[in-house]
Design an enzyme around this catalytic site. Structure first.
Site, PDB file in Angstrom:
ATOM      1  N   ASP A 239       0.862  -1.179   0.000  1.00  0.00           N
ATOM      2  CA  ASP A 239       0.000   0.000   0.000  1.00  0.00           C
ATOM      3  C   ASP A 239       0.899   1.230   0.000  1.00  0.00           C
ATOM      4  OD1 ASP A 239      -1.757   2.059   0.412  1.00  0.00           O
ATOM      5  OD2 ASP A 239      -2.718   1.180   2.182  1.00  0.00           O
TER       6      ASP A 239
ATOM      7  N   ASN B  71       5.473   1.898 -11.273  1.00  0.00           N
ATOM      8  CA  ASN B  71       4.435   2.310 -12.211  1.00  0.00           C
ATOM      9  C   ASN B  71       3.213   2.933 -11.556  1.00  0.00           C
ATOM     10  OD1 ASN B  71       2.580   1.978 -14.708  1.00  0.00           O
ATOM     11  ND2 ASN B  71       1.618   0.687 -13.169  1.00  0.00           N
TER      12      ASN B  71
ATOM     13  N   TYR C 137      -0.771  17.066  -8.566  1.00  0.00           N
ATOM     14  CA  TYR C 137      -0.396  15.943  -9.436  1.00  0.00           C
ATOM     15  C   TYR C 137       0.837  16.299 -10.258  1.00  0.00           C
ATOM     16  CZ  TYR C 137      -0.892  12.318 -13.057  1.00  0.00           C
ATOM     17  OH  TYR C 137      -0.675  11.273 -13.925  1.00  0.00           O
TER      18      TYR C 137
ATOM     19  N   LYS D  20       4.476  14.189 -10.705  1.00  0.00           N
ATOM     20  CA  LYS D  20       4.987  13.660 -11.973  1.00  0.00           C
ATOM     21  C   LYS D  20       6.323  14.298 -12.339  1.00  0.00           C
ATOM     22  CE  LYS D  20       2.993  10.765 -11.847  1.00  0.00           C
ATOM     23  NZ  LYS D  20       3.200   9.318 -12.092  1.00  0.00           N
TER      24      LYS D  20
END
Length: 344
Positions: free
Chosen positions: A81, A111, A200, A204
């Site tokens: 997790d 990933n 976000y 990234k």
């Protein structure tokens, strides 16, 4: 929904993974699932599926074992997790123990990821997207580095792969310390689509900077047989955008749903399987060196294109944010601070 255009032919041309041990986070759907299918088809010796325990993870394991029927591939699930550092530590210990019986871990594909979540915190106190997408992968990589070194020594090379996205350049802002630190809910912009995507974007960009900074530090520490590589999927029809419509009010659910449909209606996109090509190239492909970065040749879709080679952009002035040394230093120091220990 986009149909597979390249996947079958690309997988056919990948080199054999016979004798290798591969671990992939986030395999229940999308790019992680299709990369797992490819690994099985290329005769990987052992495939480790790192997912949060759920009905989806059980269904994923069963599906991949069906794909593996008649082959020598062994598939094991490891509970991981990414919203819990304790879970990541336990998963790393289990992976290292399993891989040790086969000479180490050949590929760690980081990933898994979540997108556009509300301004919430994990039990560890960190912004939910940053811990899931980057901080837990930073910790997992640190804890499995020895296993990767063992595989590199015994079989010639090992790879650590991060999965970024086009969102790394979405807002144009550099990495900011506050996104890597413990904080209270709703203190990093609050819950709106704009601010959800700003958070976000930070994660990234962190994926890219981690991969490139790690390449540099591996070289500096004389670890030459472990390659740090990074990929992005382009625009792929995965379920990553589901959070635009989950856990929101009626207006945001409606608007988010329309936004997703509009993106795939008017912007060129590809299937989830084709979206996994760059991840597969980075993880399993030939002609891959540490510091490489792959994205689709048409930017949103297509076969993998090497945009950064050995840490240097193929096109002049490419990936300025990702190659910014200040971003690297901030990421490294704040990530070590978050996990409570030095990486090396």
């Amino acid at each position: 929904m986009a149909k597979d255009k390249y996947y079958e032919g690309f997988v056919k041309d990948l080199p054999s993974l016979e004798g290798k041990v591969v671990a992939i986070t986030g395999t229940t759907s999308g790019t992680g699932y299709w990369a797992s299918v490819a690994a099985i088809r290329k005769n990987v010796s052992l495939l480790l599926l790192l997912n949060r325990k759920s009905k989806r993870s059980e269904k994923c394991e069963a599906s991949l074992k069906e794909v593996a029927q008649g082959s020598d591939c062994e598939i094991q699930s490891v509970e991981c997790d990414l919203m819990s550092f304790d879970s990541v530590r336990k998963a790393a210990e289990e992976v290292a123990s399993i891989a040790a019986e086969r000479g180490g871990l050949d590929v760690l594909a980081n990933n898994a990821g979540i997108m556009a979540f509300p301004d919430k915190r994990t039990a560890d106190g960190f912004e939910i997207q940053m811990q899931t997408n980057h901080l837990s992968h930073f910790l997992l990589t640190k804890l499995l580095l020895k296993s990767l070194q063992d595989a590199g020594e015994s079989r010639g090379e090992a790879r650590i792969v991060q999965h970024s996205s086009g969102a790394r350049n979405m807002t144009g802002t550099p990495l900011m310390a506050e996104y890597f630190e413990k904080s209270e809910p709703n203190t990093l912009g609050g819950t709106s689509l704009k601010e959800d995507f700003q958070r976000y974007h930070q994660t990234k960009l962190a994926n890219m900077c981690f991969a490139l900074a790690l390449h540099k530090r591996l070289q500096e520490n004389g670890i030459t047989k472990v390659k740090s590589v990074v990929a992005e999927p382009g625009v792929a029809a995965t379920d990553l955008a589901d959070n635009l419509t989950k856990n929101r009010g009626f207006f945001m659910k409606t608007f988010g749903g329309l936004l997703v449909k509009t993106v795939f209606l008017f912007i060129k996109s590809q299937s989830a399987a084709d979206g996994s090509l760059c991840l597969m190239q980075a993880s399993f492909g030939d002609d891959v060196e540490g510091g490489d970065f792959f994205y689709p040749e048409e930017r949103r879709v297509g076969l993998p294109f090497k945009a950064i080679s050995k840490g240097e952009p193929v096109r002049p002035n490419g990936e300025k944010l990702s190659r910014n040394q200040e971003n690297w230093e901030l990421l490294w120091s704040k990530s070590e601070e978050a996990i409570g220990s030095s990486f090396f």
